[in-house]
Design a protein around this motif. Structure first.
Motif, PDB file in Angstrom:
ATOM      1  N   ILE A  88       0.866  -1.181   0.000  1.00 51.45           N
ATOM      2  CA  ILE A  88       0.000   0.000   0.000  1.00 51.45           C
ATOM      3  C   ILE A  88       0.902   1.231   0.000  1.00 51.45           C
ATOM      4  CG2 ILE A  88      -1.832   1.233   1.207  1.00 51.45           C
ATOM      5  CD1 ILE A  88      -2.493  -1.462   2.592  1.00 51.45           C
ATOM      6  N   ALA A  89       0.826   2.018  -1.059  1.00 51.14           N
ATOM      7  CA  ALA A  89       1.802   3.100  -1.246  1.00 51.14           C
ATOM      8  C   ALA A  89       1.273   4.482  -0.887  1.00 51.14           C
ATOM      9  CB  ALA A  89       2.287   3.109  -2.692  1.00 51.14           C
ATOM     10  N   SER A  90      -0.027   4.637  -0.689  1.00 51.08           N
ATOM     11  CA  SER A  90      -0.570   5.994  -0.626  1.00 51.08           C
ATOM     12  C   SER A  90      -1.352   6.315   0.645  1.00 51.08           C
ATOM     13  CB  SER A  90      -1.486   6.231  -1.832  1.00 51.08           C
ATOM     14  OG  SER A  90      -2.542   5.279  -1.831  1.00 51.08           O
ATOM     15  N   ASN A  91      -1.263   5.461   1.666  1.00 50.71           N
ATOM     16  CA  ASN A  91      -2.053   5.723   2.874  1.00 50.71           C
ATOM     17  C   ASN A  91      -1.290   6.592   3.872  1.00 50.71           C
ATOM     18  OD1 ASN A  91      -0.228   3.650   3.350  1.00 50.71           O
ATOM     19  ND2 ASN A  91      -1.539   2.603   4.817  1.00 50.71           N
ATOM     20  N   GLN A  92      -2.008   7.060   4.886  1.00 48.88           N
ATOM     21  CA  GLN A  92      -1.425   7.906   5.928  1.00 48.88           C
ATOM     22  C   GLN A  92      -1.609   7.246   7.294  1.00 48.88           C
ATOM     23  OE1 GLN A  92       0.325  10.783   5.226  1.00 48.88           O
ATOM     24  NE2 GLN A  92       0.020  10.111   3.092  1.00 48.88           N
ATOM     25  N   GLU A  93      -0.918   7.782   8.290  1.00 47.03           N
ATOM     26  CA  GLU A  93      -1.019   7.248   9.645  1.00 47.03           C
ATOM     27  C   GLU A  93      -2.430   7.446  10.216  1.00 47.03           C
ATOM     28  OE1 GLU A  93       1.805   9.074  12.197  1.00 47.03           O
ATOM     29  OE2 GLU A  93       3.513   8.695  10.900  1.00 47.03           O
ATOM     30  N   THR A  94      -2.835   6.499  11.051  1.00 52.53           N
ATOM     31  CA  THR A  94      -4.014   6.664  11.899  1.00 52.53           C
ATOM     32  C   THR A  94      -3.533   7.056  13.292  1.00 52.53           C
ATOM     33  OG1 THR A  94      -5.323   5.028  10.679  1.00 52.53           O
ATOM     34  CG2 THR A  94      -5.988   5.497  12.950  1.00 52.53           C
ATOM     35  N   HIS A  95      -4.111   8.108  13.861  1.00 53.31           N
ATOM     36  CA  HIS A  95      -3.722   8.569  15.199  1.00 53.31           C
ATOM     37  C   HIS A  95      -4.824   8.230  16.197  1.00 53.31           C
ATOM     38  CE1 HIS A  95      -0.099  10.825  13.958  1.00 53.31           C
ATOM     39  NE2 HIS A  95      -0.753  10.941  12.818  1.00 53.31           N
ATOM     40  N   ILE A  96      -4.416   7.772  17.369  1.00 51.97           N
ATOM     41  CA  ILE A  96      -5.353   7.267  18.372  1.00 51.97           C
ATOM     42  C   ILE A  96      -5.136   8.000  19.691  1.00 51.97           C
ATOM     43  CG2 ILE A  96      -6.092   5.215  19.660  1.00 51.97           C
ATOM     44  CD1 ILE A  96      -5.030   3.546  17.257  1.00 51.97           C
ATOM     45  N   ASP A  97      -6.234   8.496  20.268  1.00 53.27           N
ATOM     46  CA  ASP A  97      -6.193   9.184  21.567  1.00 53.27           C
ATOM     47  C   ASP A  97      -6.883   8.315  22.607  1.00 53.27           C
ATOM     48  OD1 ASP A  97      -5.025  11.505  20.421  1.00 53.27           O
ATOM     49  OD2 ASP A  97      -7.007  12.156  19.743  1.00 53.27           O
ATOM     50  N   PHE A  98      -6.226   8.138  23.744  1.00 56.73           N
ATOM     51  CA  PHE A  98      -6.764   7.293  24.805  1.00 56.73           C
ATOM     52  C   PHE A  98      -7.296   8.144  25.963  1.00 56.73           C
ATOM     53  CE2 PHE A  98      -3.762   4.641  22.509  1.00 56.73           C
ATOM     54  CZ  PHE A  98      -4.512   3.489  22.309  1.00 56.73           C
ATOM     55  N   PRO A  99      -8.333   7.656  26.658  1.00 52.55           N
ATOM     56  CA  PRO A  99      -8.904   8.406  27.782  1.00 52.55           C
ATOM     57  C   PRO A  99      -8.075   8.221  29.052  1.00 52.55           C
ATOM     58  CG  PRO A  99     -10.140   6.376  27.446  1.00 52.55           C
ATOM     59  CD  PRO A  99      -9.110   6.423  26.366  1.00 52.55           C
ATOM     60  N   VAL A 100      -7.058   9.028  29.220  1.00 51.68           N
ATOM     61  CA  VAL A 100      -6.162   8.917  30.371  1.00 51.68           C
ATOM     62  C   VAL A 100      -6.004  10.283  31.046  1.00 51.68           C
ATOM     63  CG1 VAL A 100      -3.859   8.282  31.176  1.00 51.68           C
ATOM     64  CG2 VAL A 100      -4.897   7.014  29.274  1.00 51.68           C
ATOM     65  N   LEU A 101      -6.290  10.333  32.346  1.00 54.29           N
ATOM     66  CA  LEU A 101      -6.102  11.555  33.131  1.00 54.29           C
ATOM     67  C   LEU A 101      -4.725  11.606  33.762  1.00 54.29           C
ATOM     68  CD1 LEU A 101      -9.554  11.546  34.987  1.00 54.29           C
ATOM     69  CD2 LEU A 101      -8.965  12.703  32.837  1.00 54.29           C
ATOM     70  N   LYS A 102      -4.168  10.425  34.049  1.00 52.41           N
ATOM     71  CA  LYS A 102      -2.854  10.342  34.707  1.00 52.41           C
ATOM     72  C   LYS A 102      -2.218   9.004  34.335  1.00 52.41           C
ATOM     73  CE  LYS A 102      -0.800   9.856  39.365  1.00 52.41           C
ATOM     74  NZ  LYS A 102      -0.496   8.417  39.302  1.00 52.41           N
ATOM     75  N   TYR A 103      -0.997   9.075  33.808  1.00 44.58           N
ATOM     76  CA  TYR A 103      -0.270   7.849  33.478  1.00 44.58           C
ATOM     77  C   TYR A 103       0.526   7.370  34.697  1.00 44.58           C
ATOM     78  CZ  TYR A 103      -1.338   8.492  28.540  1.00 44.58           C
ATOM     79  OH  TYR A 103      -1.991   8.616  27.340  1.00 44.58           O
ATOM     80  N   PRO A 104       0.651   6.061  34.881  1.00 42.98           N
ATOM     81  CA  PRO A 104       1.430   5.546  36.020  1.00 42.98           C
ATOM     82  C   PRO A 104       2.921   5.803  35.818  1.00 42.98           C
ATOM     83  CG  PRO A 104       0.760   3.751  34.579  1.00 42.98           C
ATOM     84  CD  PRO A 104       0.076   4.977  34.055  1.00 42.98           C
TER      85      PRO A 104
END
Length: 264
Positions: free
Chosen positions: A199-215
């Protein structure tokens, strides 16, 4: 409010941020709504996801006997290059293997703790990336069966990782990468059998997670060692619940466990 049921991996909905749902036989919980709330998790028992018997879970939500017998836990699940349905050769159940293996598969790059290569059915995009806690991902090839995806993954593993460091992923110690450049660099290493599916012409998919505080120092909750746990939910990433005290609970690795979940 207390909910009780057998754990299976959380269902997800692609939005910003990702919406998570814990589904029990008689209950349906939007886990995003529990952020900043105190919840308790109590271990109640086992229920194999195949035979439904109260037997200790061995792997992937199955008891030991089911794990070594059913097609859903065969070696080709984790090692797609071992797929043989395209040759009309049975491993455990040819009808099942044809249904799963002989459908479009994607080889992809995902960045969760580092850039890694992976395989999934096309129908599982972007669910697979969400489950891995990837904040960005891109497809490299789309092939007509699992075997071609498997041999492509094996070839690319010589140049890019195939594992995620779960602690790094949960601490969010991640660096943005240009996955289009990674994809283009790896093109020459795709096996000849799969080269036409690049696949030569696609772009990245970006994902946001529901996090208020990371450990800062994530410590994994084992229901066998700690059958009763209580904490404030601060985030959800991958298939992990993240708590204020740095405890993390992997829903996926506890499939087949019966739990009581109480919201305080």
């Amino acid at each position: 409010m207390t909910y009780q049921g057998v754990l299976t991996k959380m269902a997800t909905e692609f939005s910003h941020p990702i919406q998570y749902f814990l589904i029990f036989e008689n209950d349906f919980i939007n886990m995003n709504q529990l952020l900043d709330k105190t919840i308790s998790i109590q271990f109640v028992g086992y229920q194999c996801l195949n035979c439904a018997l109260d037997k200790p879970i061995f792997r992937q939500g199955f008891c030991k006997s089911c794990f070594f017998e059913i097609p859903q836990a065969a070696d080709w699940i984790m090692r797609p290059e071992l797929s043989t349905a395209h040759l009309d050769q049975e491993d455990r159940d040819l009808d099942y293997e044809k249904r799963v293996q002989l459908q479009p598969h994607v080889v992809y790059l995902a960045n969760s703790s580092n850039v890694k290569v992976g395989v999934t059915r096309k129908s599982q995009v972007p669910t697979r990336w969400i489950d891995q806690g990837a904040h960005e991902a891109i497809e490299i090839v789309e092939v007509p069966n699992r075997y071609l995806a498997g041999i492509t993954e094996v070839a690319l593993k010589a140049f890019v990782a195939d594992k995620t460091n779960w602690r790094t992923m949960l601490k969010n110690e991640i660096v943005d990468e240009n996955l289009v450049e990674w994809r283009d660099r790896l093109r020459a290493s795709i096996p000849d059998e799969a080269a036409e599916y690049y696949i030569a012409s696609n772009q990245e998919t970006h994902i946001d997670f529901p996090v208020l505080k990371y450990p800062e120092k994530p410590k994994s909750l084992s229901l066998i060692k700690t059958p009763n746990y209580q904490g404030v939910l601060k985030g959800i990433k991958g298939q992990y619940l993240l708590f204020e005290d740095d405890t993390v609970f992997n829903i996926r690795s506890n499939e087949g466990f019966i739990v009581a979940l109480t919201v305080h």
